[in-house]
Each structure stands twice: as C-alpha cells, then as structure tokens.
Scaffold this active site. Structure first.
Site, PDB file in Angstrom:
ATOM      1  N   GLU A 272     -13.964 -40.385 -17.911  1.00  0.00           N
ATOM      2  CA  GLU A 272     -12.853 -40.937 -18.685  1.00  0.00           C
ATOM      3  C   GLU A 272     -12.352 -39.891 -19.671  1.00  0.00           C
ATOM      4  O   GLU A 272     -13.147 -39.332 -20.433  1.00  0.00           O
ATOM      5  CB  GLU A 272     -13.329 -42.132 -19.513  1.00  0.00           C
TER       6      GLU A 272
ATOM      7  N   LEU B 228     -11.754 -46.517 -16.407  1.00  0.00           N
ATOM      8  CA  LEU B 228     -12.888 -46.833 -17.282  1.00  0.00           C
ATOM      9  C   LEU B 228     -13.889 -47.702 -16.530  1.00  0.00           C
ATOM     10  O   LEU B 228     -13.707 -48.907 -16.449  1.00  0.00           O
ATOM     11  CB  LEU B 228     -12.366 -47.584 -18.513  1.00  0.00           C
TER      12      LEU B 228
ATOM     13  N   GLU C  80     -18.127 -47.019 -15.639  1.00  0.00           N
ATOM     14  CA  GLU C  80     -19.200 -46.046 -15.411  1.00  0.00           C
ATOM     15  C   GLU C  80     -19.801 -46.186 -14.020  1.00  0.00           C
ATOM     16  O   GLU C  80     -20.199 -45.193 -13.415  1.00  0.00           O
ATOM     17  CB  GLU C  80     -20.279 -46.188 -16.494  1.00  0.00           C
TER      18      GLU C  80
ATOM     19  N   GLN D  81     -19.046 -41.281 -21.671  1.00  0.00           N
ATOM     20  CA  GLN D  81     -18.494 -40.997 -23.000  1.00  0.00           C
ATOM     21  C   GLN D  81     -19.577 -41.084 -24.081  1.00  0.00           C
ATOM     22  O   GLN D  81     -19.615 -40.281 -25.000  1.00  0.00           O
ATOM     23  CB  GLN D  81     -17.368 -41.981 -23.293  1.00  0.00           C
ATOM     24  N   PHE D  82     -20.453 -42.056 -23.952  1.00  0.00           N
ATOM     25  CA  PHE D  82     -21.636 -42.184 -24.803  1.00  0.00           C
ATOM     26  C   PHE D  82     -22.782 -42.609 -23.897  1.00  0.00           C
ATOM     27  O   PHE D  82     -22.579 -43.358 -22.950  1.00  0.00           O
ATOM     28  CB  PHE D  82     -21.438 -43.260 -25.882  1.00  0.00           C
TER      29      PHE D  82
ATOM     30  N   ILE E 194     -23.894 -46.119 -20.383  1.00  0.00           N
ATOM     31  CA  ILE E 194     -24.364 -45.767 -19.045  1.00  0.00           C
ATOM     32  C   ILE E 194     -24.899 -46.974 -18.268  1.00  0.00           C
ATOM     33  O   ILE E 194     -25.047 -46.915 -17.054  1.00  0.00           O
ATOM     34  CB  ILE E 194     -25.452 -44.661 -19.139  1.00  0.00           C
TER      35      ILE E 194
ATOM     36  N   HIS F 229     -23.203 -46.528 -29.421  1.00  0.00           N
ATOM     37  CA  HIS F 229     -22.658 -45.226 -29.779  1.00  0.00           C
ATOM     38  C   HIS F 229     -23.725 -44.284 -30.337  1.00  0.00           C
ATOM     39  O   HIS F 229     -23.425 -43.141 -30.638  1.00  0.00           O
ATOM     40  CB  HIS F 229     -21.519 -45.389 -30.785  1.00  0.00           C
TER      41      HIS F 229
END
Lengths: 336, 334
Positions: A41, A70, A72, A94-95, A99, A141
């Site tokens: 992404e 978007l 995963e 992204q973080f 996942i 995050h």
C-alpha cells in the site's frame, strides 16, 4: 558465530539513517536483479508512509514498484504467487500490527510451499514490516509479535538494529531462497546515521553480533532495544562488565553465539518489547538451560513488555524497557 | 433425447474417458482407504467429474491451475498429473507427487503448473492472482485458473483476490464449483442468486452454468481463458454440480434429504448422462466404453501397485525441505 560486519575502510560509504538504508538496500538489489519487485500500500507514487520506498517508483516504474489495494492477505498472497513463479517480491506491511489478515497466507502458503512440494515449489519472498513502540500510538501501530512468526517452521525472521546491518541483512533476505519476515525498528528509523557501504553487500542471516564485550552478564536483545541495552551497559560500567549480543536474526537463532557468551558469563538477561508470556526470552532461556545449565549462576532475567495490549501514549513509557529498567535487571542477574 | 454433442467425436470420447478415469481412480481410492491402506482424510469428487475434465480440457499446458475446494483428486487428474504420482501421494509414499509429504489435499506439480491447495479454503485464490500477475509481468499470454467451492466463497481472502484481479485486470478465471453443500451448510442459504454474482461489483464477466455437463464447462472455461489471454480480464464462473458423495469418506451425511439425494444421483451424474449422450449418437459403443474402462482399470491397478511398492519417507527427510538448506541445529539430536 558472530562475524565482522563493520564496513571496510577502503569502501565508499554514505551516511544513512536506518530507513534510508532500507531504501538503499531495495534499490541496489533492484538494480542488480530485475526479478526483484516491491509491492504494498502506498509504496509507489507515495514512496511509503515511512518513506522506505522513496524514489523507487521514479527509478523503476510501476511494474516493479507496485501499488496495491488495502488488504494484507491480498498483498502477501499475491506476492506468494509471484515468488512461486520465480520472481523476488518484497511486500511491505504498513505496520507489523496490520499483518494479521496475511497470517494465513504466510503460514499456510509461504512457509510451507517448499516442504509440502519437497523443494519443487519455493517462495523467495520478503515481507517487510515496521514494528515496535515508542511512537505514541497504541496497539497495532506499536506491537512486536515476532514470536508468532518465529514459531512457524519454514519462515525466517530478521531484525536489524543499525543502518549498515539493515542494508546487508535486507540484501541477504532478498537473495534468500526462502520466505523472510524482515522487521524494521521504526522507532530508530531516523534516530541516528551510520556509514553504509554504497555498493551491494550481504550480512548473513542467522548470525548474531556481539555489540559490547563483557565478562559478568550476557544481555541478549535485538532491534530498537539494542540501544537502551547498550546505554544500560555503559551506565553500569563501574559495577558490572556487561556483554551485549544483538541477535539480528530471530529465526533461526544463533545458538552458538548465545551459548558461547553465556558459558563465559554464567548470567544472562533478555530484553524485548513483546509481552513476556510466550515471548522469545522464554525460548532463549530454555535453550540456555538445555545446553549450558551447569554454567548458570543466576536466574535469567526477562526484561520485556507486559502481558497487556500495547498501551497508548503516557503508559508507553512504563511498557517499553528503557535503560533504567534494563539496568535493574542486569543488577539482579549480577548480584544473585 | 439428450442434448446435442458440440465437440468433435474424438474430443467427446476423451471427455468420457477422462471422467471415467476420475471415477475409477476414486472408487479404488475409496476401497484402499476403507482397507486402511490410505491414511488421513479422503474427499472424493463424485458429481464433479464433468466440471473437472471440462475445465482441464479448456486449459493449455502453460496455464496455471491453482486448485481449491475439497474435491481435488479429479482436478489433479484433469491437469494431467500421472495416476501413480497421485496414488503414491495418497499413500504418503516417496513415489508421490510430493514425495509423500503432501497427501490427498496438497498434490502440486510445478512442471504441469499445478499450484497446490492449502486447507484454509479460499486462501489459494490470492497466490493464483500472483501467478497471473507474474505471467503478465513476464509478458506471456498464460492464464491462471483457480477453483473454489461454494463454502470457500464466504472467506474474505476469496473476495480480496477478486479485488486484486480486477485492480490489475489480470488473466484469472475463477471457477466456483457450487455443489450446494459446504459439508452440511447449504449454499442456498448464501445471498447471491448465483455465486458468480460475486464478480459483478468488480465488473467481471460472470457465467453460471450446469457444471455436470462437461461440454458446457469446456466451452465456458475456454471462452473465459480466451478472453483473459486477449487482455479481456478476469471471469467468475459458477459451475453448478451435485455432490454425489459424502464430504469425506466417513461423513454420515445426516443433513441430506434421501429422496433429493437419489434424484440428484439419477439426474446429475455427469458420467452417466454423457455416456448416454454419446451412445445415442453412436459416438461410442458399449464395447468401446468397456474397453475404455478396462484400460483405465489397468492404469489404476498399476498406480496402486506403484504406491504400495514405494517406500515411506525416512524420518530424517522431514527436515530436508523446511528451508533450502537445513538450518542451524535442525535435525540434530531429534
């Protein structure tokens, strides 16, 4: 065994942050091998939310720096198909906390294609994921769930702590014939710079690095916890001679370096951000007790996050191990 | 009078032969499983044979098949995996397609571009999209066909695969084998009129066909593959079949209506229907079919003999392919 990873003095270097070293590692591998692709992404035109893929889209184009929807499970699942085909995709999460939707793909496909097909299918995939706390954001995050992935046979798990290691380990991960989860300590993405060789080089997977030699207590850690651990060791310099081992690869663990260090000191602490229960500190402790029980002089200290979801803002300072808490743990190990 | 035959005689005979091969292989599998020779779980394809053979015949050798759903053996056969490779794999022997480490659910064959199943049904569609994207990047005109059952369409990963395939307009053909039952959960309780309707919001071509008719499957999948090859993007096909066997051998099927089950066996058996269709038009003779069956029985017997003679994997082999190179400490002191 630990190996020398300091850049050689006669090589051309540039001063990079850790996140710049990620970008540099991706770029040098993409220049070397046209099968290497980046996907995820916002990795293309936007250059990634942490800027880890900045400039790659302009240099390599949309066919090799691929923006995805978007999802995963779709990013990793699609990358698995590409890897099974023979390409070398590097998928960005992204973080790390995002996942989970891809966990099925990683476990059911990536980690098992080789063994299930007896080597006829392979999955030379890298999944990159910024992990860890210290950025004032809760839960997904900031969390560190490496233990869930270390528990998966067929998958390798790598965590750099310096810019030079980042480039070298990422290069090795991309060239590795098996799937690698590459965890990036986002807290120190821009914390400091280091001279990083301009050319391409590998830091081997599965080899820990002794960051500080000492004779009293061995402290095993990785990623963003390496710096506060070294700080704690320095603060204790007058009372305890601390050895700090940066594991760098969590699967497979470098048992030789862990055991060599422990047999020298007989005392140990493990520092990680993840919750204590089921965390890797337990695995490292068990390995030491299986292989070096008679060298042991003290209980092995686990200096870790707590068994709670990763907290928001102010409580983060209590949650994450920092130098003072690490010092306390080392003192307990030394004074037992 | 049965439906017309829309393919040439030789192709028609191959279709019948292919379906019989699945049927006879699986009847033998059932017996060997019952005798305790084949371990684990066995899911058979009865009622799906037309869907499998029609789909396989529509594909080129260079097209991928990423298999899904529970009815897998027929798909392996349709993609051309040799019977001894499959049977030895069912037996868990080293002569199998996966050297005895995959079993009934995980047969894969890179040479024949068969991407194997993972038991989390609906997860295989995402790698299928990746295979299609890789083919596109390599600028081939190869297509990825991927299968799933009606149950699997409830998984998010399937819908994510539709999103991704549409996003890049990739050469993917999604074949949903709707046999009305996700074990005991009826497909009619799902909202769409046809499960191929899941492709509509993605603006994909969709088709819902009688999957018990091998020719209908062949034509529909062929058109979808042709469209995908020529840049026309993905298709979602619902292949409506009857599940004429238990979910797995040992399933007591207490959830099925006996009369309805008998009706389906009477009306929706793809092999029996096609056999009558070809006999009526003198495309095959009874003797010809008997010869076909005798030949297949010999093939299957040889496959069983091969499997029985093939050794079980050595325990040490378990570590050989977890990674390319066994990692530090692996296999030591175990």
């Amino acid at each position: 065994m630990a190996t020398e990873t300091e850049p050689q003095t006669d090589r051309e270097t540039e001063s990079l942050t850790l996140v710049q070293a990620v970008q540099d590692g991706l770029r040098t591998e993409m220049e070397r091998d046209e099968d290497v692709l980046v996907m995820g992404e916002d990795v293309g035109k936007n250059g990634g939310v942490f800027r880890a893929t900045e400039g790659l889209y302009d240099q390599f184009g949309e066919e090799r720096v691929i923006d995805t929807p978007l999802a995963e499970s779709g990013i990793v699942g699609t990358a698995i198909g590409m890897a099974a085909y023979g390409l070398r995709p590097v998928a960005e999460m992204q973080f790390m906390g995002f996942i989970y939707p891809a966990f099925d793909q990683i476990v059911s496909h990536a980690a098992r294609l080789r063994t299930r097909s007896r080597g006829r299918f392979t999955c030379p995939l890298v999944v990159r994921a910024p992990y860890g706390g210290g950025i004032r954001a809760p839960e997904h995050h900031s969390e560190s769930t490496e233990a869930m992935f270390v528990h998966q046979p067929g998958l390798k798990v790598v965590v750099p702590s310096t810019p030079a290691d980042t480039k070298g380990l990422l290069t090795s991960a991309i060239r590795d014939p098996d799937p690698v989860l590459f965890l990036e300590p986002k807290l120190i993405y821009r914390a400091f710079r280091e001279d990083v060789p301009v050319d391409s080089y590998e830091v081997p997977l599965g080899e820990a690095a002794v960051r500080r030699e000492g004779s009293d207590v061995s402290v095993f850690t990785w990623g963003a916890m390496t710096r506060p651990t070294l700080e704690a060791a320095d603060n204790l310099a007058d009372e305890v001679d601390v050895e700090v081992v940066d594991l760098r690869t969590l699967s497979p663990l470098d048992d030789d370096t862990i055991l060599d260090s422990f047999k020298k000191t007989g005392r140990a602490a493990v520092v990680h951000e993840a919750p204590k229960t089921g965390g890797l500190a337990g695995e490292i402790t068990a390995t030491i007790q299986e292989e070096a029980l008679l060298y042991q002089e003290a209980p092995i200290e686990r200096i870790t996050g707590f068994d709670t979801p990763f907290p928001l803002y102010a409580l983060e300072d209590y949650y994450l191990p920092e130098a003072a808490r690490i010092e306390d743990g080392i003192r307990r190990a030394a004074g037992f | 009078m049965t439906q017309n035959v829309s393919v040439d005689d030789e192709t028609a005979r191959q279709f019948l032969e292919g379906m019989l091969r699945i049927d006879i292989f699986e009847e033998e599998t059932k017996e060997r499983f019952g005798e305790g020779e084949i371990p684990g779980f066995v899911h058979l394809s009865g009622g799906h044979e037309g869907s499998h053979i029609g789909m396989g015949a529509a594909m080129g050798d260079d097209d991928w098949l990423a298999v899904g759903g529970a009815r897998l053996i027929g798909q392996y056969i349709a993609k051309g995996v040799p019977l001894p490779d499959i049977m030895a794999e069912l037996y868990g022997r080293v002569g199998g397609s996966n050297k005895g480490h995959g079993g009934q659910m995980h047969v894969s064959d890179i040479g024949r571009k068969l991407y194997g199943h993972a038991a989390t049904i609906g997860s295989g569609q995402n790698p299928a999209v990746g295979l299609a994207l890789a083919e596109e990047i390599q600028e081939t005109d190869n297509v990825a066909v991927t299968t799933i059952g009606d149950g699997g369409t409830s998984r998010g990963s399937f819908h994510t695969a539709l999103v991704f395939a549409a996003y890049w307009d990739l050469p993917v053909v999604f074949v949903i084998e709707n046999n009305e039952w996700a074990i005991s959960t009826p497909a009619e309780s799902l909202s769409p009129d046809h499960l191929s309707d899941y492709g509509i919001p993605h603006k994909m071509a969709t088709e819902s066909i009688d999957g018990s008719d091998v020719e209908a499957v062949y034509h529909t999948v062929s058109e979808a593959i042709e469209r995908a090859r020529n840049g026309g993007g993905p298709t979602v096909i619902e292949s409506r079949v009857a599940r004429l066997v238990p979910h797995f051998e040992g399933d007591k099927e207490t959830y099925r209506d006996t009369d309805e089950y008998e009706r389906l066996k009477e009306e929706k058996d793809p092999i029996e229907n096609y056999r009558e269709r070809l006999l009526e038009r003198d495309i095959v003779t009874e003797t010809g079919i008997e010869d076909m069956i005798a030949n297949i029985e010999t093939e299957v017997k040889e496959a069983v003999e091969f499997a029985r003679e093939s050794p079980e994997p050595e325990p040490e082999a378990a570590y050989d392919h977890v990674y390319r190179t066994p990692l530090y400490g692996q296999g030591e002191n175990q």
